[in-house]
Write an enzyme that holds these catalytic residues in place. Structure first.
Site, PDB file in Angstrom:
ATOM      1  N   ARG A 114       0.820  -1.216   0.000  1.00  0.00           N
ATOM      2  CA  ARG A 114       0.000   0.000   0.000  1.00  0.00           C
ATOM      3  C   ARG A 114       0.852   1.263   0.000  1.00  0.00           C
ATOM      4  O   ARG A 114       0.330   2.369   0.127  1.00  0.00           O
ATOM      5  CB  ARG A 114      -0.938   0.001   1.218  1.00  0.00           C
ATOM      6  CG  ARG A 114      -1.934  -1.142   1.217  1.00  0.00           C
ATOM      7  CD  ARG A 114      -2.812  -1.111  -0.024  1.00  0.00           C
ATOM      8  NE  ARG A 114      -3.586  -2.339  -0.183  1.00  0.00           N
ATOM      9  CZ  ARG A 114      -4.260  -2.659  -1.276  1.00  0.00           C
ATOM     10  NH1 ARG A 114      -4.226  -1.854  -2.320  1.00  0.00           N
ATOM     11  NH2 ARG A 114      -4.937  -3.791  -1.346  1.00  0.00           N
TER      12      ARG A 114
ATOM     13  N   HIS B 176       7.888  -6.573  -7.165  1.00  0.00           N
ATOM     14  CA  HIS B 176       6.578  -5.989  -7.505  1.00  0.00           C
ATOM     15  C   HIS B 176       6.453  -4.634  -6.831  1.00  0.00           C
ATOM     16  O   HIS B 176       6.649  -4.488  -5.629  1.00  0.00           O
ATOM     17  CB  HIS B 176       5.461  -6.912  -7.028  1.00  0.00           C
ATOM     18  CG  HIS B 176       4.145  -6.685  -7.709  1.00  0.00           C
ATOM     19  ND1 HIS B 176       3.514  -5.450  -7.724  1.00  0.00           N
ATOM     20  CD2 HIS B 176       3.330  -7.524  -8.404  1.00  0.00           C
ATOM     21  CE1 HIS B 176       2.368  -5.553  -8.395  1.00  0.00           C
ATOM     22  NE2 HIS B 176       2.240  -6.804  -8.819  1.00  0.00           N
TER      23      HIS B 176
ATOM     24  N   TYR C 278       0.906  -1.464  -4.921  1.00  0.00           N
ATOM     25  CA  TYR C 278      -0.334  -1.277  -5.680  1.00  0.00           C
ATOM     26  C   TYR C 278      -0.706   0.198  -5.821  1.00  0.00           C
ATOM     27  O   TYR C 278      -1.421   0.585  -6.750  1.00  0.00           O
ATOM     28  CB  TYR C 278      -1.489  -2.010  -4.985  1.00  0.00           C
ATOM     29  CG  TYR C 278      -1.381  -3.517  -5.013  1.00  0.00           C
ATOM     30  CD1 TYR C 278      -1.039  -4.199  -6.176  1.00  0.00           C
ATOM     31  CD2 TYR C 278      -1.636  -4.265  -3.870  1.00  0.00           C
ATOM     32  CE1 TYR C 278      -0.949  -5.579  -6.201  1.00  0.00           C
ATOM     33  CE2 TYR C 278      -1.559  -5.649  -3.882  1.00  0.00           C
ATOM     34  CZ  TYR C 278      -1.215  -6.308  -5.056  1.00  0.00           C
ATOM     35  OH  TYR C 278      -1.132  -7.676  -5.076  1.00  0.00           O
TER      36      TYR C 278
ATOM     37  N   HIS D 265       1.854  -2.495 -12.019  1.00  0.00           N
ATOM     38  CA  HIS D 265       0.567  -2.298 -12.675  1.00  0.00           C
ATOM     39  C   HIS D 265       0.603  -0.950 -13.374  1.00  0.00           C
ATOM     40  O   HIS D 265       0.944   0.063 -12.736  1.00  0.00           O
ATOM     41  CB  HIS D 265      -0.570  -2.316 -11.655  1.00  0.00           C
ATOM     42  CG  HIS D 265      -0.784  -3.652 -11.018  1.00  0.00           C
ATOM     43  ND1 HIS D 265      -1.777  -3.880 -10.081  1.00  0.00           N
ATOM     44  CD2 HIS D 265      -0.148  -4.838 -11.171  1.00  0.00           C
ATOM     45  CE1 HIS D 265      -1.742  -5.144  -9.699  1.00  0.00           C
ATOM     46  NE2 HIS D 265      -0.760  -5.745 -10.341  1.00  0.00           N
TER      47      HIS D 265
ATOM     48  N   GLU E  74       2.530  -4.992 -16.465  1.00  0.00           N
ATOM     49  CA  GLU E  74       1.695  -6.171 -16.257  1.00  0.00           C
ATOM     50  C   GLU E  74       0.407  -6.080 -17.062  1.00  0.00           C
ATOM     51  O   GLU E  74      -0.218  -5.016 -17.141  1.00  0.00           O
ATOM     52  CB  GLU E  74       1.365  -6.327 -14.770  1.00  0.00           C
ATOM     53  CG  GLU E  74       0.583  -7.597 -14.458  1.00  0.00           C
ATOM     54  CD  GLU E  74       0.442  -7.852 -12.974  1.00  0.00           C
ATOM     55  OE1 GLU E  74      -0.489  -8.595 -12.598  1.00  0.00           O
ATOM     56  OE2 GLU E  74       1.253  -7.330 -12.189  1.00  0.00           O
TER      57      GLU E  74
ATOM     58  N   ASP F  11      -0.236 -11.976 -16.826  1.00  0.00           N
ATOM     59  CA  ASP F  11      -0.980 -12.619 -15.740  1.00  0.00           C
ATOM     60  C   ASP F  11      -2.111 -13.437 -16.355  1.00  0.00           C
ATOM     61  O   ASP F  11      -2.977 -12.889 -17.044  1.00  0.00           O
ATOM     62  CB  ASP F  11      -1.536 -11.555 -14.789  1.00  0.00           C
ATOM     63  CG  ASP F  11      -2.186 -12.152 -13.551  1.00  0.00           C
ATOM     64  OD1 ASP F  11      -3.119 -12.962 -13.695  1.00  0.00           O
ATOM     65  OD2 ASP F  11      -1.776 -11.789 -12.430  1.00  0.00           O
TER      66      ASP F  11
ATOM     67  N   HIS G 289      -5.573 -12.309 -15.306  1.00  0.00           N
ATOM     68  CA  HIS G 289      -5.921 -11.010 -15.871  1.00  0.00           C
ATOM     69  C   HIS G 289      -6.282 -11.100 -17.351  1.00  0.00           C
ATOM     70  O   HIS G 289      -7.267 -10.498 -17.787  1.00  0.00           O
ATOM     71  CB  HIS G 289      -4.760 -10.031 -15.696  1.00  0.00           C
ATOM     72  CG  HIS G 289      -4.483  -9.665 -14.270  1.00  0.00           C
ATOM     73  ND1 HIS G 289      -3.435  -8.858 -13.901  1.00  0.00           N
ATOM     74  CD2 HIS G 289      -5.112 -10.005 -13.118  1.00  0.00           C
ATOM     75  CE1 HIS G 289      -3.432  -8.711 -12.587  1.00  0.00           C
ATOM     76  NE2 HIS G 289      -4.445  -9.417 -12.085  1.00  0.00           N
TER      77      HIS G 289
ATOM     78  N   HIS H 288       2.616 -14.421 -14.341  1.00  0.00           N
ATOM     79  CA  HIS H 288       1.890 -14.675 -13.101  1.00  0.00           C
ATOM     80  C   HIS H 288       0.916 -15.800 -13.404  1.00  0.00           C
ATOM     81  O   HIS H 288      -0.010 -15.631 -14.200  1.00  0.00           O
ATOM     82  CB  HIS H 288       1.131 -13.427 -12.645  1.00  0.00           C
ATOM     83  CG  HIS H 288       2.025 -12.364 -12.085  1.00  0.00           C
ATOM     84  ND1 HIS H 288       1.587 -11.076 -11.867  1.00  0.00           N
ATOM     85  CD2 HIS H 288       3.323 -12.401 -11.689  1.00  0.00           C
ATOM     86  CE1 HIS H 288       2.589 -10.365 -11.365  1.00  0.00           C
ATOM     87  NE2 HIS H 288       3.643 -11.142 -11.257  1.00  0.00           N
TER      88      HIS H 288
ATOM     89  N   ASP I 212     -10.884  -9.595 -12.218  1.00  0.00           N
ATOM     90  CA  ASP I 212      -9.608  -9.833 -11.534  1.00  0.00           C
ATOM     91  C   ASP I 212      -9.779 -10.420 -10.134  1.00  0.00           C
ATOM     92  O   ASP I 212      -9.532  -9.760  -9.128  1.00  0.00           O
ATOM     93  CB  ASP I 212      -8.783  -8.537 -11.468  1.00  0.00           C
ATOM     94  CG  ASP I 212      -7.415  -8.754 -10.806  1.00  0.00           C
ATOM     95  OD1 ASP I 212      -7.000  -9.914 -10.664  1.00  0.00           O
ATOM     96  OD2 ASP I 212      -6.784  -7.755 -10.415  1.00  0.00           O
TER      97      ASP I 212
ATOM     98  N   HIS J  66      -8.358 -13.866  -8.340  1.00  0.00           N
ATOM     99  CA  HIS J  66      -7.520 -15.054  -8.504  1.00  0.00           C
ATOM    100  C   HIS J  66      -8.117 -16.260  -7.784  1.00  0.00           C
ATOM    101  O   HIS J  66      -8.776 -16.122  -6.750  1.00  0.00           O
ATOM    102  CB  HIS J  66      -6.121 -14.793  -7.950  1.00  0.00           C
ATOM    103  CG  HIS J  66      -5.377 -13.715  -8.665  1.00  0.00           C
ATOM    104  ND1 HIS J  66      -4.039 -13.485  -8.464  1.00  0.00           N
ATOM    105  CD2 HIS J  66      -5.782 -12.791  -9.578  1.00  0.00           C
ATOM    106  CE1 HIS J  66      -3.643 -12.480  -9.222  1.00  0.00           C
ATOM    107  NE2 HIS J  66      -4.695 -12.030  -9.900  1.00  0.00           N
TER     108      HIS J  66
ATOM    109  N   GLU K 237       0.392 -16.363  -7.704  1.00  0.00           N
ATOM    110  CA  GLU K 237      -0.222 -15.342  -6.846  1.00  0.00           C
ATOM    111  C   GLU K 237      -1.590 -15.831  -6.370  1.00  0.00           C
ATOM    112  O   GLU K 237      -2.537 -15.066  -6.240  1.00  0.00           O
ATOM    113  CB  GLU K 237      -0.392 -14.032  -7.600  1.00  0.00           C
ATOM    114  CG  GLU K 237       0.892 -13.357  -8.002  1.00  0.00           C
ATOM    115  CD  GLU K 237       0.644 -12.046  -8.704  1.00  0.00           C
ATOM    116  OE1 GLU K 237       1.339 -11.083  -8.413  1.00  0.00           O
ATOM    117  OE2 GLU K 237      -0.269 -11.990  -9.557  1.00  0.00           O
TER     118      GLU K 237
END
Length: 283
Positions: A43, A73, A76, A113, A148, A182, A185, A217, A230, A232, A262
């Site tokens: 975050r 990564h 987000y 992202h 991604e 991904d 995705h 991913h 989205d 998973h 993931e």
């Protein structure tokens, strides 16, 4: 005489709070030989100080166990095409700092992202993402930055191969860029990797070029094809299914790239998934 298969580089997304060496040891315990991790709290916020001794032990360990490339990564909250300048500034500063930190473990991948244009339009989003990359990428960096593929919910950028290509076209240091695909995705985004994976990769090759596909991913999806949601799922428990995901890892033109799980799991669950996928790969 049968030809030996190339190594399968597979692991799961872990947490950066463990330190590099502990992450690698956990991945070895899980049966993996690559992994992904957040460069800082997902975050946002400040990143922890890097311990040179930890890095030294990590590099020795990954060489001993013949790890593939690892995939960092970005948080987000990094949004290079936000409407507010302070959010875009956070994205620029965070990525620039992360890329400097990545040089402690040279030659690996940094995935992010692309962001959300929040009503400004995709054209503006493409331009702002490329502008940030042109500001932070350096000639001397050894890290490849990966855009991604996204599922296309809301105003997400990267919802299709064409949009990713538009960003790449505007980046000056193209040799520093790649793509992380991904599976959840792209499935949620409308690419039928279950019934036509060959066709999806042919389309990717035509629009972007398979040489730019650096990491995958590997996730199942709770949603139907083209849902743009989205969510998973564990391997084999979603709409994509184990058989289709095994075809992905066995695809000849993807040999040598890292496959990162993931899935909503713990270490025991990831270890079971890695074991299942390794067994299927070797058949």
């Amino acid at each position: 005489m049968s030809t030996a298969k190339s190594p399968l580089y597979i692991g799961n997304h872990t947490t950066s709070s463990k330190g590099y060496t502990r992450m690698a040891r956990q991945m070895i315990a899980n049966g993996g030989n690559t992994f992904a991790f957040f460069t800082r709290n997902p975050r946002g916020g400040r990143a922890k100080e890097i311990d040179p001794e930890d890095v030294r032990k990590f590099l020795e360990l990954t060489e001993e166990y013949k790890f593939g490339k690892i995939v960092a990564h970005a948080p987000y909250t990094l949004n290079a095409c936000a409407a507010k300048e302070n959010i875009r500034e956070f994205a620029r500063e965070t990525m620039a700092d992360d890329l400097k930190r990545m040089e402690w473990t040279p030659g690996n991948y940094y995935n992010f992202h692309p962001g959300s244009h929040v009503g400004q339009g995709a054209e503006a989003g493409v331009r702002m993402i490329a502008e940030m990359l042109n500001e932070v990428l350096t000639e001397d960096q050894t890290t490849t930055v990966l855009l991604e593929t996204m599922s296309g919910k809301g105003t997400e950028m990267g919802r299709n191969f064409e949009e990713l290509r538009q960003i790449l076209d505007l980046v000056e240091k193209k040799d520093k860029m790649g793509i992380c695909l991904d599976t959840c995705h792209v499935w949620d985004g409308g690419y039928d990797i279950v019934n036509d994976f060959d066709g999806v990769l042919e389309e990717f090759d035509r629009i972007i070029g398979l040489e730019k596909l650096k990491a995958i991913h590997l996730n199942d999806s709770l949603n139907d094809l083209g849902s743009h949601k989205d969510r998973h799922a564990r391997i084999g428990e979603g709409r994509i299914g184990l058989e289709a995901l095994v075809r992905v890892i066995r695809y000849p033109r993807l040999e040598g790239i890292p496959f990162i799980l993931e899935t909503p799991n713990d270490d025991e669950g990831w270890a079971a998934e890695i074991r299942t996928l390794r067994e299927a790969y070797e058949k």
